[in-house]
Write a protein that holds these residues in place. Sequence first.
Motif, PDB file in Angstrom:
ATOM      1  N   VAL A 418       0.920  -1.253  -0.043  1.00 13.11           N
ATOM      2  CA  VAL A 418       0.071   0.015  -0.072  1.00 13.11           C
ATOM      3  C   VAL A 418       0.829   1.217   0.009  1.00 13.11           C
ATOM      4  CG1 VAL A 418      -0.204   0.253   2.370  1.00 13.11           C
ATOM      5  CG2 VAL A 418      -2.160   0.996   1.100  1.00 13.11           C
ATOM      6  N   GLU A 419       2.086   1.161   0.587  1.00 14.64           N
ATOM      7  CA  GLU A 419       3.147   2.275   0.479  1.00 14.64           C
ATOM      8  C   GLU A 419       3.129   2.876  -1.150  1.00 14.64           C
ATOM      9  OE1 GLU A 419       3.634  -0.209   2.531  1.00 14.64           O
ATOM     10  OE2 GLU A 419       4.920   0.570   4.100  1.00 14.64           O
ATOM     11  N   ASN A 420       3.286   2.101  -1.810  1.00 15.07           N
ATOM     12  CA  ASN A 420       3.303   2.535  -3.302  1.00 15.07           C
ATOM     13  C   ASN A 420       2.028   3.248  -3.879  1.00 15.07           C
ATOM     14  OD1 ASN A 420       5.649   1.115  -3.538  1.00 15.07           O
ATOM     15  ND2 ASN A 420       4.671  -0.895  -4.329  1.00 15.07           N
ATOM     16  N   ALA A 421       0.752   2.854  -3.129  1.00 16.56           N
ATOM     17  CA  ALA A 421      -0.320   3.350  -3.715  1.00 16.56           C
ATOM     18  C   ALA A 421      -0.319   4.816  -2.925  1.00 16.56           C
ATOM     19  CB  ALA A 421      -1.493   2.539  -3.289  1.00 16.56           C
ATOM     20  N   ILE A 422       0.156   4.983  -1.779  1.00 16.41           N
ATOM     21  CA  ILE A 422       0.204   6.167  -1.019  1.00 16.41           C
ATOM     22  C   ILE A 422       1.393   7.271  -1.806  1.00 16.41           C
ATOM     23  CG2 ILE A 422       0.801   7.388   1.217  1.00 16.41           C
ATOM     24  CD1 ILE A 422      -0.196   4.662   2.668  1.00 16.41           C
ATOM     25  N   ASP A 423       2.287   6.630  -2.292  1.00 13.92           N
ATOM     26  CA  ASP A 423       3.289   7.289  -2.842  1.00 13.92           C
ATOM     27  C   ASP A 423       2.547   8.159  -4.128  1.00 13.92           C
ATOM     28  OD1 ASP A 423       5.325   7.237  -1.359  1.00 13.92           O
ATOM     29  OD2 ASP A 423       6.521   5.543  -2.572  1.00 13.92           O
ATOM     30  N   ILE A 424       1.703   7.460  -4.936  1.00 12.30           N
ATOM     31  CA  ILE A 424       0.865   7.788  -5.897  1.00 12.30           C
ATOM     32  C   ILE A 424       0.044   8.845  -5.430  1.00 12.30           C
ATOM     33  CG2 ILE A 424      -0.426   7.261  -7.904  1.00 12.30           C
ATOM     34  CD1 ILE A 424       0.712   4.645  -7.860  1.00 12.30           C
ATOM     35  N   GLN A 425      -0.854   8.440  -4.487  1.00 14.12           N
ATOM     36  CA  GLN A 425      -1.583   9.371  -3.839  1.00 14.12           C
ATOM     37  C   GLN A 425      -1.130  10.699  -3.502  1.00 14.12           C
ATOM     38  OE1 GLN A 425      -4.771  10.257  -2.246  1.00 14.12           O
ATOM     39  NE2 GLN A 425      -3.363  11.552  -1.035  1.00 14.12           N
ATOM     40  N   ASN A 426      -0.136  10.562  -2.906  1.00 15.47           N
ATOM     41  CA  ASN A 426       0.700  11.978  -2.663  1.00 15.47           C
ATOM     42  C   ASN A 426       1.364  12.651  -3.751  1.00 15.47           C
ATOM     43  OD1 ASN A 426      -0.399  11.602  -0.021  1.00 15.47           O
ATOM     44  ND2 ASN A 426       1.513  10.925   0.952  1.00 15.47           N
ATOM     45  N   GLY A 427       1.569  11.996  -4.637  1.00 13.08           N
ATOM     46  CA  GLY A 427       2.340  12.509  -5.815  1.00 13.08           C
ATOM     47  C   GLY A 427       1.730  13.526  -6.743  1.00 13.08           C
ATOM     48  N   VAL A 428       0.943  14.464  -6.247  1.00  9.91           N
ATOM     49  CA  VAL A 428       0.340  15.623  -6.726  1.00  9.91           C
ATOM     50  C   VAL A 428       0.653  16.895  -6.073  1.00  9.91           C
ATOM     51  CG1 VAL A 428      -1.517  14.223  -8.276  1.00  9.91           C
ATOM     52  CG2 VAL A 428      -1.840  14.992  -5.745  1.00  9.91           C
ATOM     53  N   ALA A 429       0.487  17.892  -6.563  1.00  8.58           N
ATOM     54  CA  ALA A 429       0.805  19.187  -6.283  1.00  8.58           C
ATOM     55  C   ALA A 429      -0.402  19.355  -5.005  1.00  8.58           C
ATOM     56  CB  ALA A 429       0.751  20.292  -6.978  1.00  8.58           C
ATOM     57  N   GLN A 430      -1.677  19.170  -5.298  1.00  7.42           N
ATOM     58  CA  GLN A 430      -2.544  19.371  -4.461  1.00  7.42           C
ATOM     59  C   GLN A 430      -2.813  18.238  -3.107  1.00  7.42           C
ATOM     60  OE1 GLN A 430      -3.005  18.472  -7.395  1.00  7.42           O
ATOM     61  NE2 GLN A 430      -3.768  19.852  -8.520  1.00  7.42           N
ATOM     62  N   GLY A 431      -3.540  18.949  -2.140  1.00  9.29           N
ATOM     63  CA  GLY A 431      -3.673  17.814  -1.006  1.00  9.29           C
ATOM     64  C   GLY A 431      -5.084  18.108  -0.140  1.00  9.29           C
ATOM     65  N   LEU A 432      -6.142  17.931  -0.819  1.00  8.55           N
ATOM     66  CA  LEU A 432      -7.383  18.285  -0.083  1.00  8.55           C
ATOM     67  C   LEU A 432      -8.053  17.041   0.350  1.00  8.55           C
ATOM     68  CD1 LEU A 432      -9.621  19.985   0.754  1.00  8.55           C
ATOM     69  CD2 LEU A 432     -10.647  19.902  -1.482  1.00  8.55           C
ATOM     70  N   SER A 433      -8.239  16.222  -0.342  1.00  9.41           N
ATOM     71  CA  SER A 433      -9.355  14.968   0.271  1.00  9.41           C
ATOM     72  C   SER A 433      -8.716  13.546  -0.555  1.00  9.41           C
ATOM     73  CB  SER A 433     -10.650  15.043  -0.071  1.00  9.41           C
ATOM     74  OG  SER A 433     -11.237  13.961   0.512  1.00  9.41           O
ATOM     75  N   SER A 434      -8.725  12.523   0.331  1.00 14.43           N
ATOM     76  CA  SER A 434      -8.418  11.429  -0.124  1.00 14.43           C
ATOM     77  C   SER A 434      -8.988  10.025   0.562  1.00 14.43           C
ATOM     78  CB  SER A 434      -6.929  11.250   0.306  1.00 14.43           C
ATOM     79  OG  SER A 434      -6.548  11.319   1.675  1.00 14.43           O
ATOM     80  N   ALA A 435      -8.882   8.901   0.010  1.00 15.00           N
ATOM     81  CA  ALA A 435      -9.565   7.777   0.833  1.00 15.00           C
ATOM     82  C   ALA A 435      -8.815   6.492   0.271  1.00 15.00           C
ATOM     83  CB  ALA A 435     -11.059   7.499   0.222  1.00 15.00           C
ATOM     84  N   ILE A 436      -9.281   5.633   1.369  1.00 14.45           N
ATOM     85  CA  ILE A 436      -8.679   4.365   1.079  1.00 14.45           C
ATOM     86  C   ILE A 436      -9.981   3.342   1.256  1.00 14.45           C
ATOM     87  CG2 ILE A 436      -7.888   3.603   3.544  1.00 14.45           C
ATOM     88  CD1 ILE A 436      -5.398   2.119   2.035  1.00 14.45           C
ATOM     89  N   MET A 437     -10.083   2.264   0.477  1.00  8.72           N
ATOM     90  CA  MET A 437     -11.016   1.319   0.471  1.00  8.72           C
ATOM     91  C   MET A 437     -10.165   0.088   0.995  1.00  8.72           C
ATOM     92  SD  MET A 437     -13.653   3.160  -0.246  1.00  8.72           S
ATOM     93  CE  MET A 437     -15.079   2.080  -0.263  1.00  8.72           C
ATOM     94  N   THR A 438     -10.401  -0.343   2.125  1.00  7.51           N
ATOM     95  CA  THR A 438      -9.922  -1.685   2.619  1.00  7.51           C
ATOM     96  C   THR A 438     -10.646  -2.241   3.753  1.00  7.51           C
ATOM     97  OG1 THR A 438      -7.747  -2.538   3.249  1.00  7.51           O
ATOM     98  CG2 THR A 438      -8.062  -0.290   3.917  1.00  7.51           C
ATOM     99  N   ASN A 439     -10.381  -3.361   3.885  1.00  8.05           N
ATOM    100  CA  ASN A 439     -10.921  -3.966   5.011  1.00  8.05           C
ATOM    101  C   ASN A 439      -9.573  -4.602   5.938  1.00  8.05           C
ATOM    102  OD1 ASN A 439     -13.703  -3.567   4.860  1.00  8.05           O
ATOM    103  ND2 ASN A 439     -13.709  -5.552   3.651  1.00  8.05           N
TER     104      ASN A 439
END
Length: 517
Positions: A418-439
């Motif tokens: 999931v760290e790889n996904a978080i890197d992609i998620q954070n890899g933009v200039a903006q930082g408003l909203s985010s979500a993860i779908m997981t159990n």
Amino acid sequence: MAVSLIDFGIQEALQQLGIELHNKGTSTGSTWYSSEEEITSFSPVDGKLIAEVESTSIDDYEKVIETAAEAYKLWRVQPAPLRGDIVRQFGEALRKLKEPLGKLVSYEMGKSYQEGLGEVQEMIDICDFAVGLSRQLHGFTMHSERPGHRMYEQYHPLGIVGIISAFNFPVAVWAWNTALAWICGDVCVWKPSEKTPLCGIACQHIIAKVLRDNQLPEGISCLINGNYKVGEMMTTDKRIPLISATGSTRMGKIVAATVGQRLGKSLLELGGNNAIIVTPDADIKMTVIGAVFGAVGTAGQRCTSTRRLIIHEDVYDAVKNAVVDAYKQLKIGNPLDENNHVGPLIDTDAVNGYKNALQKVVDQGGNIIVEGGVLSGDGYESGCYVKPAIAEANNSFEIVQHETFAPVLYLLKYSGSVENAIDIQNGVAQGLSSAIMTNNLREAELFLSHVGSDCGIANVNIGTSGAEIGGAFGGEKETGGGRESGSDAWKVYMRRQTNTINYTTELPLAQGIKFDL
Ligand code: UN1
């Protein structure tokens, strides 16, 4: 078939709100001033010209600020719970007018009637929140290092708060700011988006009546209209200690620089580029609901809209197929008709931005899997209705890095942890909203930790949009860092003062400094 205002009760709604189409009224508080220039509002629902509102001239602006400054003298000396009672009455008025105001929001802005109602509900919710807060507004007390001394801090009102809001939430974002500012003892000057001036006028009518009924001056709530030039009058004005601005990052940078130049305060709520991470442990049914509402709700014109789905390779095809299937069910059309899911974009400029994004994603190597397109013909005469589209893309594409205010969803694949996904998620200039779908608890907690999402909002098993008012709302990086609405966001509308009181007959100095006379 063109929209019939009668069928959808728009005329009646306007009557209930006490306003007319082609409203000629002008700018602001206590008196409606007049000027030469006009701004026009076209409904994206049917393309009709629905309002011509006079733009605020420099002379009018001066009168407005004087009116607000005068009202502030009276307002700031009312006890905060009494100010809370005015906000309570405003909330009550909104409860009564929820349907007509929701309808006007839907007609002037183009979001679905359900979402229009939801927006008015956010106004009611923030009023309730502010009423309770009006009995709190608490500072800390602390122990002094000197004997017989008491220290504490208190919060005082700021003065005039300038509010610049965007078309996509034409009424709620004003209420987030104004309900808090009012209980804090501030008065407000509001410049709504020039694309939704009628919503501004409707709100002004509602609060003006509440103030009139309580023998309070309307200057507590002022309305000005116009484009960026009117905004500039506010941002350069030293008499406005705080400017709260919602809109694009481009606009926010200009506001921040101008207000910063005079060392004023700014509260910025700017662009987002929000993602949902879908891990192998995600509940796919829930993912589809969250992702589709996030991407197509308000036709992709929320700052919290879902723009990127970051999907693990193991579930990529399953998620992709389920989302594509769900898109097939979407009905696009008149947002006042509750059978439709997706309404129009705000105007044809937004349609061009949408077309441009789809062209760019192809040029940059993406693969469109749900075709977009502009709808025409019966019911689509305004030229603002577009098909929600999906493209497989890469996070590094320039267009994926950019916030396009339209229903374009990018699918991005990740592998490994999931760290790889978080890197992609954070890899933009903006930082408003985010979500993860997981159990998976470990993935969820990591996502929420300090090495997880870098956004102001981070959700687990819900989408990126649709935040409740009770939490602080806003984001980091190019989203501007401001926080509005719930939690302790009220503090930005007040100035903090530290008080030290000596109740002895000695005058000892702090830090043990000796100064004998
Ligand atoms: C916005 O798009 O500017 O969280 C505000 C949400 C809404 C507010 C959005 N409650 O989607």
